[in-house]
Structure formats: C-alpha cells, structure tokens
Motif scaffolding. Structure first.
Motif, PDB file in Angstrom:
ATOM      1  N   ARG A 178       0.821  -1.215   0.000  1.00 55.95           N
ATOM      2  CA  ARG A 178       0.000   0.000   0.000  1.00 55.95           C
ATOM      3  C   ARG A 178       0.852   1.261   0.000  1.00 55.95           C
ATOM      4  NH1 ARG A 178      -1.945   3.578   3.821  1.00 55.95           N
ATOM      5  NH2 ARG A 178      -0.864   2.464   5.492  1.00 55.95           N
ATOM      6  N   ARG A 234      -5.069  -1.040  -3.117  1.00 56.94           N
ATOM      7  CA  ARG A 234      -4.592  -0.074  -4.100  1.00 56.94           C
ATOM      8  C   ARG A 234      -3.416  -0.607  -4.907  1.00 56.94           C
ATOM      9  NH1 ARG A 234      -6.479   5.129  -3.623  1.00 56.94           N
ATOM     10  NH2 ARG A 234      -7.773   5.459  -1.781  1.00 56.94           N
ATOM     11  N   GLU A 277     -11.605  -0.674 -12.003  1.00 60.44           N
ATOM     12  CA  GLU A 277     -11.104   0.671 -11.694  1.00 60.44           C
ATOM     13  C   GLU A 277     -10.801   1.392 -12.991  1.00 60.44           C
ATOM     14  OE1 GLU A 277      -7.235   2.956  -9.761  1.00 60.44           O
ATOM     15  OE2 GLU A 277      -7.827   1.012  -8.940  1.00 60.44           O
ATOM     16  N   ASP A 329      -6.174   1.498   1.768  1.00 62.34           N
ATOM     17  CA  ASP A 329      -6.725   0.643   0.730  1.00 62.34           C
ATOM     18  C   ASP A 329      -8.199   0.976   0.513  1.00 62.34           C
ATOM     19  OD1 ASP A 329      -4.528  -0.834  -0.100  1.00 62.34           O
ATOM     20  OD2 ASP A 329      -4.750  -2.296   1.505  1.00 62.34           O
ATOM     21  N   TYR A 330      -8.669   0.723  -0.708  1.00 59.83           N
ATOM     22  CA  TYR A 330     -10.021   1.126  -1.080  1.00 59.83           C
ATOM     23  C   TYR A 330     -11.073   0.561  -0.125  1.00 59.83           C
ATOM     24  CZ  TYR A 330      -7.975   2.633  -5.511  1.00 59.83           C
ATOM     25  OH  TYR A 330      -7.216   3.255  -6.463  1.00 59.83           O
TER      26      TYR A 330
END
Length: 765
Positions: free
Chosen positions: A85, A104, A344, A529-530
């Motif tokens: 990350r 990510r 994404e 992170d998402y």
C-alpha cells in the motif's frame, strides 16, 4: 512561497543560454519518462536475461524489492520494508490502476516482462511526481524504438515439473524509425500458456491448540497475453509527441479441491471450487513537448483501466458430522454460485512548464511548475447464491470414478457438480453478507508543484513544494444478520477530503570522478486501501460479531530522510551504500478484538489509524564485471545487494508497540553472471527474512510470512546469424511459501508451486 523561490523568479533570463540538459528534453523520450535522481534501474538486457514472466518478478531483482503473491505467481512488491500500500507502481511515470477489489497495489503479474524496456526503482520523492508513495516508486518503462529498428520473434516450450503440464510462450516485436528518424513506430506482443499444480496446507489455531486443518490441491490453467503499440513523432527540432497503448489479459481456470478437518465444530468438509477468472489492464497515454522561446511546455493525458471478473464460480461442499471421516457419510451441505466483478478506471491530465532562470559560468537554475488532475472510479459487485438440498444427497453416489486425479480422496468432479446443480431443483438464497461488500468509490485528486534545479560546479540542489488534495465519495451497505433472519441491506455513504502540503529537498555532490553523495528530505503520504474506506457494516447477532469499514481513516503521512554514497570504477565495477529513515503518522492497521455493545461483548474487526511509526535501515549494493583482458576471469560478473530494516509502531492509545507489516529485517540477492562470445549465463539467488504480514487480535495471533529463498538459472547462446538459443530453470530450490501465527511452530499456511523448466529460440532480423 520561499524567499529562495521569489529570488529565482525575479532573476533575469539570459537569452540563448539554455543548459544542454534542458535542450535535450525535446527528444522522442519525453521529460515525463525521465527517471528521478538516484533511481536504480534494470535495463532491457538485464530484464531479458532472467526467466521472469511478469513485471513483479523483474522488479524483485533490484535491491530492496521483495515480491509476494499466491498460487505460484508473484503479484505485489514491497520496498525497503514498506508494505504494498505504501509503494507506488507506475507505468512510464503514471500510476497503475488495480484489478483487486480491496487493495490499491496494482496487479503487476498482468504486465509481461517481455514488454518492458527497463524497471526503475526510486526510494525518494520529488515535487514533480505524484507524492502518494511513502515507501518509494517502482516504475515500469515500456519498450521503445531503438535506432536502426527491430524485428524479432521468439518461441519457447517448457514444463511445470509437479504437474508435468506443458508450458508455451512466444514474443513478437517490430519497430522502425522513419522520415529521417523523426517518426518511430513500435508493435510488440507476448503470450504464454500452461498448467500448474500447487499444493497447500492451511491451519487455524486457538487458545487450546489446533482448531482447523486443511489440505488443498490446486490445478491451474493460466493464459497471459499482452500487446504494446507506440508512436513517437518529432515534427521539428522544438516539438515532439508520443502516443502509446498497452493491453494485457490473464485468464486462469482453477480447480481447487479442499479437505477441511474442523476440530472446533467436530466435522469434516470436502469442497470443490471450479472458477474461471480473468484480469485485464489497459493503459493509454499521450504526451507532447514544445519548446517556445526558453520555456519547455509538456502536456500529458491518459486513460487507464483494470478489472477482474469471475463470471461463473461454483463451490460444492459435502460435510460429515464427526472426525472419524466415514467416506459413505458425507452429505451435500451447499452449492454456492458466484458472479464477481471489480473495476477501476483512471483519467488524468497534466501540464508542466520548465524555464531556465539564469546561467553564468558554472552555475545554472531551472524553474519547473506544473499541475495535474486525476479522476478514479471504482466499483465492486459480488453476487452469491446458495443452494441447499431439501433431501440428503450423498457424496458416495456422485463421486464414483470422479476424483479427477485428486490426491485427497473421494471428491466430486466439476462436470458432475454442475449437473447436480442443474438437475436437482435446489432452492437458492442470496448471500447477503457477500453483497454487503459491494461498493462504489469516486476519488478526485488535484495537484500543483514548483521546484528549482540549481547547479553550481559539483553541487546540485533541488528544492520543491507540492500540494495535493483528494476528495472522495464512497458508497457501501449495512447488513444485520442472525436472530429471526437477515435484516436486508441498507445503503451507507461516506465522504472525505484531505489536503497535503509536501516540501521536498534533494542535494547531490560529485566529490570526485566516480564518487557521488546524495541526500534528500521529503514529505509523502499514502491513502488507505479502497475497501478499508468503504462505509460498510456487517452485524451478526447470532455470533455477536461486527465487521466494518472506516470512511474516517486518514492517509498515512511521512517524513523521509535518505542519504546514499555511490562509487563507480569505469564500466567494470560499482558500489553503493545508503541509510534511510521514515517517520510515519496515522499508519493503518486492522484492529481485531472485543467491544462492549448493549451490555454484551462482541468480536469486532475494523481498520483504524495507528498513532505513529518509524522505519529505518541501511542498504548495500555492489556490481563487478571482469574486463575483457582478465584472463580466466574474462566474462564473469558478480552482483550482490542487502537491505537491513527495523521498525516500531504504536497504536492510537500508545499502549502497544509492534513492527510494521511488510518490514523484513533482512532481504538480499546475489547473482553470478557470465558473457563471452555468444555464450551467456546467470544464476540468481534471492532471500527474504520472516516479516509480519497481518495483525491479529493478540500478539500470538499475528500472521508472519516465513523466510523465503529462490534460485533461478538462465543460459543462452547467440549465433552470428541472429538466432539465439535459451534455457531457463525457475525456482530451483522449490521452497514453499509459509506463514505462521505468532511463532514458526504454529504454521497457518504452506504452499508449494514447484520448479519449471523451459527452452526456446529467438531470431532477430
């Protein structure tokens, strides 16, 4: 604005006094593709000499880089003790999108190593580059048009030794320079296909010892295809433009057979997973340079997309109540059908302006200004339907002659499982817990920077200032399950905006010929992170468990100090030593523990910000190549590197000190190479010490990734006609990937992918 910058802005501009390096920015290779100062690089020849299938494997050859993954393929990289990350992965200077539904970090296994010109690793930040990279940046540089053009074809055949499945691979490349070298055109493609067998064992430990033991057998079929198209054009001496697109896709079909002994529940489960997964990446960019007077203007724009799809996954589970495992007593528990998708999309546009301010004698100054906008859109859709039988269905009635080569005993095969699903009219119910993990995310980032490159004799200074602001909009779901039934899904929404002012200062001093000292003090950050930012919440009232996201998470911020001394002895030897220090605030960890709710104790899982953390260490690297007149040593070369890291992190209340996830105390590599005449060879060893991978509810439940070692061999012989023969042996040590909880005696996971061999020919004409 600093007084130094104001002074430089007011300085007179001297016509016709452009530094040579400034003029050289107007070339086919645009300024945006230049590597930052001090970057370590593996050239095209160095990438090609190793049997690396993807970009993650190629990057792991560089000092300080550690690769990790699963199912026999590495996919992510750690850099000098920083978890994925905290590490930016870019393609030709632009951030790669991630096909993963939660993280990510980009899926580097998607990018074939054959499409790369070089891999560059930068462990410092500069104001003219994206700053969301606490640990550093791994930049993948795609192939370029060489002078004289290129035409080549390569074919390879190999075998995965554990499964004895055949492996096939091939490459094509064509490039030409036209119109007096002003126009360059490139087309390249790479593909590979083959099977692999991966054996694994997993376990879960509790206070009273082993609670669950699993044996897993993975049969994989993997196809990877990548293509690259590029065009560069210089219509005049003062302008250039470059357009390129890369597309890559990996299709994997997995049959996973699993036998699970659940000692806590007193049952045995036999499960078959039948899943086809596809991952793809599209990266397109357009860049243009224009020299107007003394000002260099650079425009860039691009569209990147990455996705992952699992359109028809079927999991079939048979359960036996008891631990004595009578094969005739296994009954169908459930069949799960999943349709999953992650995506994404990134859009970006950037404007950069560079202008010399003054030049006199041995001193010069160049001012650089720029702005950038980036739009990210992410979505994840998980769909699970569970089918449970109304009447008992016995495994023994469906598994006869259907083990499918499994070494785990009686097991249903995939075709039979699908016939069972289609013919028995089972009632299906949605898996709401999985659908609660769906989310939509939108992030918008705007950035601006200013920096000045000052040169005076042997000293170069690069002060700079960058500002980045990100606003995000996340949408998730809340699910309350248990009791009288599921409470359904309720939408949730989270919004947040953060701004970061990031000063940077670099200094380089050429002490004497071949000896250089570099130092940097920089400021960076890394967003969570998402999935950690998604405002989701799953409440299980039966088991009193709560799992939730945290849209209020702050980005991890850091002050970074780096110093490095490099020494070169011509083209035959080089050595370098460096020290680094990172002071982090608001690092992210997953807190697992107990909370009190409505007078009862619940188990809770939620990402949170820690208070602060420190990461420090040292690096050593050396390279030696025997000169042509070295007698019996002629042609031999040696490369070694070692990275030592230490860390300390404190939670928000300051009561607990722990190491940072991803921080391996030792990591290193060594390579013995030979090249003389047409014969070339390389034997490479990489090793990584054990490191913390994931925090548990208590210190004894922390998950560690055990020591990793890998040995690879590559041999080749180039004939005068342009034909080259190549032999490769991958993972000669055949060392499994291991994880443990708290101590090595409490092993939680062991996976063995096995060795593979390959041989083939390439022809350049």
């Amino acid at each position: 604005m600093s007084p130094l910058l104001l002074l430089l802005l007011a300085a007179p501009v001297l016509p016709g006094e452009l530094p040579a390096a400034f003029v050289e920015a107007i070339t086919v290779e645009t300024a945006a593709e230049e590597e930052p100062a001090g970057a370590r690089r593996a050239s095209a020849a160095e990438v090609a000499r190793w049997p690396d299938a993807n970009a993650a494997e190629a990057a792991a050859r560089l000092p300080g880089v550690v690769a990790e993954g699963e199912l026999g393929e590495v996919d992510r990289v750690l850099l000098r003790g920083a978890e994925p990350r905290l590490v930016a992965t870019t393609l030709d200077g632009e951030r790669l999108p991630s096909p993963d539904g939660e993280a990510r970090s980009a899926g580097l296994s998607l990018i074939p190593a054959a499409l790369l010109e070089a891999v560059a690793v930068s462990t410092t930040l500069s104001a003219d580059r994206d700053a969301d990279a606490v640990g550093g940046t791994v930049d993948l540089l795609t192939r370029r048009v060489p002078q004289g053009g290129l035409r080549s074809v390569a074919l390879e055949r190999g075998a995965d030794l554990p499964s004895r499945d055949a492996l096939y691979g091939g490459e094509l490349a064509w490039a030409r320079r036209l119109l007096g070298d002003r126009l360059g055109v490139l087309a390249a493609a790479s593909g590979e296909s083959g099977g692999q067998r991966v054996d694994a064992r997993a376990a879960r430990w509790g206070d009273d010892g082993l609670e669950r033991d699993e044996l897993l057998d993975h049969a994989l079929e993997r196809d990877r295809l990548g293509g690259l198209l590029g065009l560069d054009f210089a219509p005049s001496e003062t302008a250039s433009v470059k357009i390129q697109g890369l597309y890559s896709r990996t299709d994997t079909h997995e049959l996973r057979r699993r036998v699970k002994d659940d000692f806590a529940e007193g049952l045995v489960e036999r499960e078959l997973k039948d899943a086809a997964r596809s991952r793809d990446l599209l990266a397109t960019t357009a860049r243009g340079n224009r020299l107007a007077g003394l000002s260099l203007l650079t425009l860039a724009a691009g569209y990147n997309r990455a996705g992952e799809r699992e359109p028809d996954r079927v999991d079939t589970s048979f359960v036996y109540e008891g631990l004595d495992e009578d094969p005739s007593g296994f009954l169908l528990d459930k069949i799960g059908v999943e349709r999953n998708a992650n995506r994404e999309r990134n859009l970006f546009a950037a404007l950069d302006l560079a202008r010399p301010l003054a030049r006199s004698g041995r001193a010069s100054a160049v001012l650089e200004l720029g702005a950038k906008v980036r739009q990210k859109d992410r979505r994840r859709d998980l769909r699970l339907t569970l089918f449970r039988p109304a009447e008992p269905i016995r495994l023994a009635d469906w598994a006869a002659d259907a083990a499918g080569g499994s070494r785990l005993g009686p097991m249903i095969d995939p075709d039979t499982a699908r016939r069972l699903l289609a013919s028995l009219g089972l009632d299906g119910e949605p898996g709401l817990a999985e659908e609660a993990a769906d989310y939509r995310a939108n992030e918008r980032t705007a950035a601006a920077y200013a920096q000045v490159e000052l040169e005076r004799g042997p000293l170069t200074l690069l002060p700079g200032l960058r500002y980045e602001r990100t606003s995000s909009d996340y949408r998730g779901f809340e699910l309350s399950a248990g009791g009288e039934g599921d409470g359904g899904l309720r939408p949730l929404r989270g919004e947040r905006a953060e701004g970061h002012l990031l000063p940077m200062l670099h200094a380089a001093l050429a002490l004497r010929s071949g000896l250089e000292l570099r130092a940097a003090l920089t400021r960076g950050y890394a967003r969570p992170d998402y999935f950690d930012l998604v405002p989701y919440r799953v409440v299980d009232t039966d088991d009193r468990e709560i799992e939730a996201g945290n849209p209020d998470l702050r980005a991890t911020r850091s002050w970074n100090a780096d110093a490095r001394l490099d020494r070169r002895w011509g083209a035959t030897a080089a050595a370098g030593a460096g020290l680094f220090y990172r002071e982090l605030t608001d690092f992210v960890f997953v807190r697992r523990g107990e909370v009190e709710l409505d007078g009862a104790i619940w188990d809770s899982t939620r990402p949170e910000n820690g208070a602060r953390a420190r990461l420090w260490g040292a690096e050593l690297a050396a390279r030696w190549q025997a000169p042509a007149a070295a007698g019996p040593w002629a042609g031999w070369g040696l490369e070694v590197s070692a990275t030592l890291t230490r860390s300390a992190a404190w939670t928000r209340d300051g009561a607990e000190r722990l190491p940072l996830p991803g921080q391996a105390p030792w990591a290193g590599s060594a390579a013995l190479t030979y090249r003389r005449g047409g014969l070339a060879g390389a034997l490479g060893l990489g090793w990584t010490d054990a490191y913390l991978a994931e925090l548990g509810a208590a210190r004894g439940e922390d998950l560690y990734r055990d020591v990793q070692r890998r040995l690879d061999l590559a041999l080749s012989y180039a004939f005068a006609s342009g034909l080259e023969w190549r032999f490769e042996a991958r993972d000669l040590t055949d060392e499994p990937s291991r994880m443990y909880a708290g101590s090595p005696e409490r092993r939680t996971f062991l996976e063995r992918g096995g060795r593979s061999l390959g041989s083939g020919f390439s022809f350049r004409f």
